[in-house]
Scaffold this motif. Structure first.
Motif, PDB file in Angstrom:
ATOM      1  N   HIS A 180       8.692  19.278  -4.497  1.00 25.53           N
ATOM      2  CA  HIS A 180       9.010  17.864  -4.719  1.00 25.53           C
ATOM      3  C   HIS A 180      10.471  17.580  -4.380  1.00 25.53           C
ATOM      4  O   HIS A 180      10.790  16.570  -3.734  1.00 25.53           O
ATOM      5  N   CYS A 230       8.532   8.017  -4.737  1.00 26.99           N
ATOM      6  CA  CYS A 230       8.181   9.058  -5.698  1.00 26.99           C
ATOM      7  C   CYS A 230       7.614  10.266  -4.966  1.00 26.99           C
ATOM      8  O   CYS A 230       6.582  10.158  -4.299  1.00 26.99           O
ATOM      9  N   THR A 231       8.295  11.404  -5.077  1.00 26.22           N
ATOM     10  CA  THR A 231       7.743  12.653  -4.550  1.00 26.22           C
ATOM     11  C   THR A 231       7.169  13.499  -5.676  1.00 26.22           C
ATOM     12  O   THR A 231       6.806  14.663  -5.451  1.00 26.22           O
ATOM     13  N   PRO A 272       4.345  13.211  -9.025  1.00 30.50           N
ATOM     14  CA  PRO A 272       3.267  12.347  -9.503  1.00 30.50           C
ATOM     15  C   PRO A 272       3.560  11.617 -10.808  1.00 30.50           C
ATOM     16  O   PRO A 272       3.161  10.465 -10.974  1.00 30.50           O
ATOM     17  N   ALA A 317       5.451   8.529 -10.073  1.00 26.82           N
ATOM     18  CA  ALA A 317       4.573   7.486  -9.524  1.00 26.82           C
ATOM     19  C   ALA A 317       3.808   6.792 -10.642  1.00 26.82           C
ATOM     20  O   ALA A 317       3.626   5.563 -10.626  1.00 26.82           O
ATOM     21  N   SER A 342       4.230   2.821 -11.646  1.00 25.08           N
ATOM     22  CA  SER A 342       3.028   1.989 -11.667  1.00 25.08           C
ATOM     23  C   SER A 342       2.903   1.249 -12.991  1.00 25.08           C
ATOM     24  O   SER A 342       2.586   0.059 -13.019  1.00 25.08           O
ATOM     25  N   THR A 360       6.982   0.288  -4.261  1.00 20.75           N
ATOM     26  CA  THR A 360       6.941   1.700  -4.631  1.00 20.75           C
ATOM     27  C   THR A 360       6.099   2.487  -3.636  1.00 20.75           C
ATOM     28  O   THR A 360       4.982   2.098  -3.308  1.00 20.75           O
ATOM     29  N   THR A 364       4.620   6.400  -2.681  1.00 20.39           N
ATOM     30  CA  THR A 364       4.327   7.741  -3.177  1.00 20.39           C
ATOM     31  C   THR A 364       4.152   8.685  -1.999  1.00 20.39           C
ATOM     32  O   THR A 364       3.398   8.389  -1.071  1.00 20.39           O
ATOM     33  N   TRP A 386      -2.008  11.471  -8.371  1.00 20.72           N
ATOM     34  CA  TRP A 386      -1.118  10.799  -7.429  1.00 20.72           C
ATOM     35  C   TRP A 386      -1.454   9.309  -7.293  1.00 20.72           C
ATOM     36  O   TRP A 386      -0.657   8.548  -6.738  1.00 20.72           O
ATOM     37  N   THR A 410       1.146   1.376  -6.880  1.00 24.07           N
ATOM     38  CA  THR A 410       1.714   1.980  -5.669  1.00 24.07           C
ATOM     39  C   THR A 410       1.421   1.103  -4.460  1.00 24.07           C
ATOM     40  O   THR A 410       0.277   0.723  -4.224  1.00 24.07           O
ATOM     41  N   TYR A 415       1.056   4.922   0.307  1.00 17.73           N
ATOM     42  CA  TYR A 415       0.959   6.365   0.170  1.00 17.73           C
ATOM     43  C   TYR A 415       1.284   7.009   1.509  1.00 17.73           C
ATOM     44  O   TYR A 415       0.723   6.621   2.542  1.00 17.73           O
TER      45      TYR A 415
END
Length: 396
Positions: free
Chosen positions: A20, A114-115, A117, A120, A124, A136, A138, A149, A154, A157
């Motif tokens: 991450h 966000c790297t 979870p 994220a 959210s 945002t 992810t 995830w 979000t 992705y």
């Protein structure tokens, strides 16, 4: 407002495993290289939200994965899709709303990435309660999908392969919210390196294959491989030279140096290094656990992979993906590990086949692709700050 009108990325990462952080670092490097006008702020989500407990949580996670991998794998499989158990885990508020909102107020980002979870999930939640409208993104750091995830707040992705994209579509994520960028790896893994010069620098004989052994950032390395190396006969020309990277596990490094003392110059043992790209450039093969960032770096370097002891869950999914694509082989036990290792060292055609498939699978521009997608996402919304509602949650 400080920096009004300036693009600002808030990168939320976490130190459970090194991947991450490495993905976040890759995005930061890409921004400095191609968009130096963009400000990037990186924050360890766990350390920020639990300043006194994050170390304990990290220790418990690592011990759990190391000692009870089957339990971890069971929970991973049971919560892969949206169900009662996965939703129960998602409802567990493992962060401070007040500290999250303070971070957003202090940084005032134009987009949050966000790297990790849990980060994220936190973003959210504050978005779905109307506490912010900041876009945002992810970044999935493995070649697989999982419900942890996936969160309704979000906006986009970023995934490493078409396979993961298809999986997210099956989860009900709109196609417009998914971008196949490749897993972000640092730019040093995407450059061409002069192998001859590096071999000379490290004092390696170009006629002897080099095998790189890695166990992730925390140095999980199979004892079977170490026993195999320790048992190799001395006094004869070695079939290969081994570089063992122990990561941040200093105790392991000292133990391996002691155990492999009789191996002479055949084995080089090192701790955490910041020049893994050089070690990959001089290597003919890597033996590793299939962590998402490690295998993505190997793909970018077009380095054949022999995978061993994946954690049940995302690492096994990574292994399955790479084996299916023909970029790696996986050893199921110590006997297979020894057989595959001997075969690959001796058979250059097998290594070349793996190398060719790695080249086809890699997306070397993953970090730059991710950066462009992130900056495009911030145009989805104008951040909305609702101070009155924030005050309510700050006291919750």
């Amino acid at each position: 407002m400080k920096g009004e009108g300036k693009e600002k990325i808030l990168l939320l990462t976490g130190a459970l495993g090194d991947g991450h952080n490495q993905a976040a670092r890759a995005i930061l490097e890409a921004a400095k290289a191609v968009r130096p006008d963009v400000e990037v702020v990186t924050v360890d989500f766990l350390e920020w939200t639990h300043p006194y407990l994050h170390g304990v949580g990290k220790f418990c996670y690592l011990q759990g994965v190391k000692s009870l991998p089957s339990v971890y794998g069971y929970l991973y499989r049971k919560t892969r899709n949206e169900n009662t158990l996965s939703n129960w885990f998602k409802r567990l508020k493992s962060f401070s709303v007040r500290r999250m909102l303070k971070l957003l107020r202090d940084v005032q980002p134009t987009v949050v990435v966000c790297t990790f979870p849990s980060a994220a999930a936190a973003m959210s939640m504050v978005k779905m309660h109307g506490l912010t409208g900041v876009p945002t993104v992810t970044v999935l750091t493995d070649f697989t999908d999982h419900s942890y995830w996936i969160h309704p707040g979000t906006d986009r992705y970023l995934v490493g392969s078409e396979q993961v994209r298809a999986s997210l579509l099956r989860h009900g994520i709109p196609e417009s919210r998914i971008a196949v960028t490749g897993i972000p790896v640092r730019l040093s893994f995407c450059q061409s390196w002069n192998r001859t010069r590096l071999m000379e620098r490290y004092g390696f004989d170009d006629s002897i294959p080099v095998v790189l052994v890695m166990g992730g950032g925390h140095g999980f390395i199979g004892k079977e491989l170490v026993s195999m190396l320790a048992a190799r006969p001395q006094g004869q020309r070695p079939s290969a030279r081994f570089i063992i990277v122990c990561g941040r596990n200093e105790k392991l490094r000292q133990q391996l140096e002691e155990d492999l003392r009789g191996a002479g110059g055949q084995v080089l043992v090192t701790g955490f290094v910041d020049h893994v790209h050089e070690l990959m450039a001089v290597s003919d093969l890597i033996v590793t656990k299939p962590g998402g960032l490690t295998v993505s770096e190997a793909l970018a370097m077009e380095l054949p992979m022999l995978l061993y002891k994946p954690i049940p869950g995302q690492e096994q999914d990574n292994a399955s993906y790479l084996v299916k694509m023909g970029a790696a082989v996986q050893a199921k036990d110590a006997e297979q590990l020894s057989a595959f290792l001997s075969h690959l060292i001796m058979d250059k055609s097998s290594l070349l086949a793996l190398k060719k498939m790695a080249k086809l699978c890699t997306m070397k521009e993953g970090a730059i692709n991710a950066l462009h997608s992130i900056l495009a996402t911030q145009n989805y919304h104008v951040p909305v700050w609702q101070e009155s509602r924030q005050a309510v949650y700050a006291n919750a």
